[in-house]
Design a protein around this motif. Sequence first.
Motif, PDB file in Angstrom:
ATOM      1  N   ILE A 213      69.461  62.556  22.722  1.00 51.69           N
ATOM      2  CA  ILE A 213      68.224  61.783  22.891  1.00 51.69           C
ATOM      3  C   ILE A 213      68.321  60.515  22.046  1.00 51.69           C
ATOM      4  O   ILE A 213      68.312  60.561  20.821  1.00 51.69           O
ATOM      5  CB  ILE A 213      66.984  62.603  22.478  1.00 51.69           C
ATOM      6  CG1 ILE A 213      66.948  63.944  23.219  1.00 51.69           C
ATOM      7  CG2 ILE A 213      65.714  61.790  22.728  1.00 51.69           C
ATOM      8  CD1 ILE A 213      66.878  63.845  24.718  1.00 51.69           C
ATOM      9  N   GLY A 214      68.416  59.373  22.722  1.00 46.33           N
ATOM     10  CA  GLY A 214      68.579  58.118  22.003  1.00 46.33           C
ATOM     11  C   GLY A 214      67.364  57.215  22.042  1.00 46.33           C
ATOM     12  O   GLY A 214      67.344  56.173  21.362  1.00 46.33           O
ATOM     13  N   TYR A 215      66.336  57.615  22.801  1.00 42.10           N
ATOM     14  CA  TYR A 215      65.217  56.695  23.035  1.00 42.10           C
ATOM     15  C   TYR A 215      64.147  57.489  23.772  1.00 42.10           C
ATOM     16  O   TYR A 215      64.457  58.431  24.505  1.00 42.10           O
ATOM     17  CB  TYR A 215      65.728  55.552  23.917  1.00 42.10           C
ATOM     18  CG  TYR A 215      64.949  54.257  23.916  1.00 42.10           C
ATOM     19  CD1 TYR A 215      65.258  53.228  23.025  1.00 42.10           C
ATOM     20  CD2 TYR A 215      63.952  54.030  24.855  1.00 42.10           C
ATOM     21  CE1 TYR A 215      64.586  52.016  23.064  1.00 42.10           C
ATOM     22  CE2 TYR A 215      63.267  52.819  24.899  1.00 42.10           C
ATOM     23  CZ  TYR A 215      63.594  51.822  23.991  1.00 42.10           C
ATOM     24  OH  TYR A 215      62.927  50.605  24.034  1.00 42.10           O
ATOM     25  N   LEU A 216      62.876  57.108  23.581  1.00 39.75           N
ATOM     26  CA  LEU A 216      61.774  57.773  24.268  1.00 39.75           C
ATOM     27  C   LEU A 216      60.893  56.763  24.996  1.00 39.75           C
ATOM     28  O   LEU A 216      60.639  55.667  24.486  1.00 39.75           O
ATOM     29  CB  LEU A 216      60.898  58.537  23.272  1.00 39.75           C
ATOM     30  CG  LEU A 216      61.505  59.702  22.498  1.00 39.75           C
ATOM     31  CD1 LEU A 216      60.498  60.183  21.449  1.00 39.75           C
ATOM     32  CD2 LEU A 216      61.888  60.835  23.427  1.00 39.75           C
ATOM     33  N   HIS A 217      60.423  57.160  26.165  1.00 39.52           N
ATOM     34  CA  HIS A 217      59.303  56.504  26.828  1.00 39.52           C
ATOM     35  C   HIS A 217      58.148  57.496  26.847  1.00 39.52           C
ATOM     36  O   HIS A 217      58.329  58.643  27.278  1.00 39.52           O
ATOM     37  CB  HIS A 217      59.642  56.102  28.267  1.00 39.52           C
ATOM     38  CG  HIS A 217      60.387  54.820  28.374  1.00 39.52           C
ATOM     39  ND1 HIS A 217      60.948  54.376  29.551  1.00 39.52           N
ATOM     40  CD2 HIS A 217      60.657  53.861  27.453  1.00 39.52           C
ATOM     41  CE1 HIS A 217      61.538  53.213  29.346  1.00 39.52           C
ATOM     42  NE2 HIS A 217      61.371  52.881  28.081  1.00 39.52           N
ATOM     43  N   LEU A 218      56.999  57.074  26.384  1.00 38.46           N
ATOM     44  CA  LEU A 218      55.832  57.949  26.315  1.00 38.46           C
ATOM     45  C   LEU A 218      54.893  57.657  27.475  1.00 38.46           C
ATOM     46  O   LEU A 218      54.393  56.548  27.625  1.00 38.46           O
ATOM     47  CB  LEU A 218      55.095  57.738  24.992  1.00 38.46           C
ATOM     48  CG  LEU A 218      55.895  57.983  23.707  1.00 38.46           C
ATOM     49  CD1 LEU A 218      55.018  57.706  22.492  1.00 38.46           C
ATOM     50  CD2 LEU A 218      56.433  59.413  23.655  1.00 38.46           C
ATOM     51  N   LYS A 219      54.662  58.682  28.282  1.00 36.40           N
ATOM     52  CA  LYS A 219      53.637  58.596  29.328  1.00 36.40           C
ATOM     53  C   LYS A 219      53.255  59.984  29.752  1.00 36.40           C
ATOM     54  O   LYS A 219      53.941  60.967  29.429  1.00 36.40           O
ATOM     55  CB  LYS A 219      54.090  57.738  30.514  1.00 36.40           C
ATOM     56  CG  LYS A 219      55.246  58.279  31.309  1.00 36.40           C
ATOM     57  CD  LYS A 219      55.332  57.581  32.683  1.00 36.40           C
ATOM     58  CE  LYS A 219      55.715  56.125  32.624  1.00 36.40           C
ATOM     59  NZ  LYS A 219      57.169  55.911  32.584  1.00 36.40           N
ATOM     60  N   GLN A 220      52.152  60.087  30.469  1.00 33.57           N
ATOM     61  CA  GLN A 220      51.665  61.370  30.964  1.00 33.57           C
ATOM     62  C   GLN A 220      51.386  61.281  32.463  1.00 33.57           C
ATOM     63  O   GLN A 220      51.140  60.198  33.001  1.00 33.57           O
ATOM     64  CB  GLN A 220      50.378  61.777  30.234  1.00 33.57           C
ATOM     65  CG  GLN A 220      50.572  62.137  28.777  1.00 33.57           C
ATOM     66  CD  GLN A 220      49.296  62.673  28.157  1.00 33.57           C
ATOM     67  OE1 GLN A 220      48.196  62.256  28.502  1.00 33.57           O
ATOM     68  NE2 GLN A 220      49.442  63.609  27.226  1.00 33.57           N
ATOM     69  N   VAL A 221      51.401  62.457  33.098  1.00 36.41           N
ATOM     70  CA  VAL A 221      51.050  62.561  34.513  1.00 36.41           C
ATOM     71  C   VAL A 221      49.751  63.329  34.666  1.00 36.41           C
ATOM     72  O   VAL A 221      49.452  64.229  33.876  1.00 36.41           O
ATOM     73  CB  VAL A 221      52.164  63.246  35.336  1.00 36.41           C
ATOM     74  CG1 VAL A 221      53.416  62.410  35.353  1.00 36.41           C
ATOM     75  CG2 VAL A 221      52.460  64.643  34.830  1.00 36.41           C
ATOM     76  N   ASP A 222      49.009  62.952  35.692  1.00 33.77           N
ATOM     77  CA  ASP A 222      47.785  63.665  36.045  1.00 33.77           C
ATOM     78  C   ASP A 222      48.182  64.855  36.919  1.00 33.77           C
ATOM     79  O   ASP A 222      48.693  64.668  38.031  1.00 33.77           O
ATOM     80  CB  ASP A 222      46.853  62.725  36.810  1.00 33.77           C
ATOM     81  CG  ASP A 222      45.525  63.359  37.175  1.00 33.77           C
ATOM     82  OD1 ASP A 222      45.540  64.488  37.719  1.00 33.77           O
ATOM     83  OD2 ASP A 222      44.480  62.733  36.942  1.00 33.77           O
ATOM     84  N   PRO A 223      47.980  66.104  36.452  1.00 34.01           N
ATOM     85  CA  PRO A 223      48.471  67.270  37.200  1.00 34.01           C
ATOM     86  C   PRO A 223      47.885  67.387  38.603  1.00 34.01           C
ATOM     87  O   PRO A 223      48.594  67.782  39.536  1.00 34.01           O
ATOM     88  CB  PRO A 223      48.054  68.457  36.326  1.00 34.01           C
ATOM     89  CG  PRO A 223      47.856  67.894  34.962  1.00 34.01           C
ATOM     90  CD  PRO A 223      47.359  66.490  35.166  1.00 34.01           C
ATOM     91  N   LYS A 224      46.622  67.055  38.761  1.00 30.98           N
ATOM     92  CA  LYS A 224      45.994  67.181  40.083  1.00 30.98           C
ATOM     93  C   LYS A 224      46.578  66.170  41.066  1.00 30.98           C
ATOM     94  O   LYS A 224      46.883  66.504  42.216  1.00 30.98           O
ATOM     95  CB  LYS A 224      44.478  67.009  39.968  1.00 30.98           C
ATOM     96  CG  LYS A 224      43.779  68.159  39.251  1.00 30.98           C
ATOM     97  CD  LYS A 224      42.272  67.971  39.238  1.00 30.98           C
ATOM     98  CE  LYS A 224      41.580  69.137  38.536  1.00 30.98           C
ATOM     99  NZ  LYS A 224      40.103  68.963  38.502  1.00 30.98           N
TER     100      LYS A 224
END
Length: 301
Positions: A213-224
């Motif tokens: 793991i060299g880098y992160l992108h942070l985001k979320q998904v709406d499950p519905k």
Amino acid sequence: MTLSRMSRIRIGSAPDSWGVWFPDDPRQVPWRRFLDEVSESGYDWIELGPYGYLPTDPDVLRAETERRGLAVSAGTVFTGLHRGPAVWDETWEHVSGVAGLTRAMGAEHLVVIPSFWRDDKTGEVLEDRELTAEQWRHLAEGTERLGRELRDRHGLRIVVHPHADTHVDTEENVARFLDATDPDLVSLCLDTGHYAYCGGDSVKLIETYGARIGYLHLKQVDPKILAAVRAEELPFGPAVARGVMCEPPAGTPALEPVLDAAQRLGVELFAIVEQDMYPCAPDEPLPIARRTRRYLRGCGA
């Protein structure tokens, strides 16, 4: 919870969080407004986004970022290396320009996104969804070559971004890709939203492949919305327009456990907020960016 718990995590944002997907598009905010607002939201780091959206003259871009207290963490390129050596020259011509600007801005990472197997807007199938054994070999060898060339010529580290509607997407395919590539040449940009979109567990991935793991992108998904997207087999572009990527903490995965797992790796990592929002109203991103930064501070980041 204290800030020191996340002392190794460097938080930033990206043009994507302002609805920017293309170098030039009338539905996107002008680049000066993006720089003003990302700084105003409390972020210190940005990515270049699509090459040509921000100024490509490093002197101009440096002056514009520095006066806003911003620095560049990475550039981004798209590649189709599974197609074999025949695409190398074309790939390098594209990548080297982005790499030059990235390095001139003091960044050390280049985010590499594999090409899409279906059209991002129309859903037209462009090639088979699954790679053959030969294509997997081409992908691994081509990515290693790219990593070596960028390291030797530009001093950059590539971080490959698993992405919806590409061949490096699911837990199985990400593991296959990592197992086939040299850790000294190829690291991963773990995008928490895309990995969840494709059914993966980000914390498990960090715990299993932490050294990669060299880098992160942070985001979320709406499950519905994601459930409806899967049921309708929507391509990624229309899924984003429907709101599948949502403002944290409304979606999944929970980001605090991801950040905790990343902190435990004991290395410095960029964690760049990248909430896919194309297209969006021009006044929409700034309030979301402010709230997201406040939320991440509450997670200790």
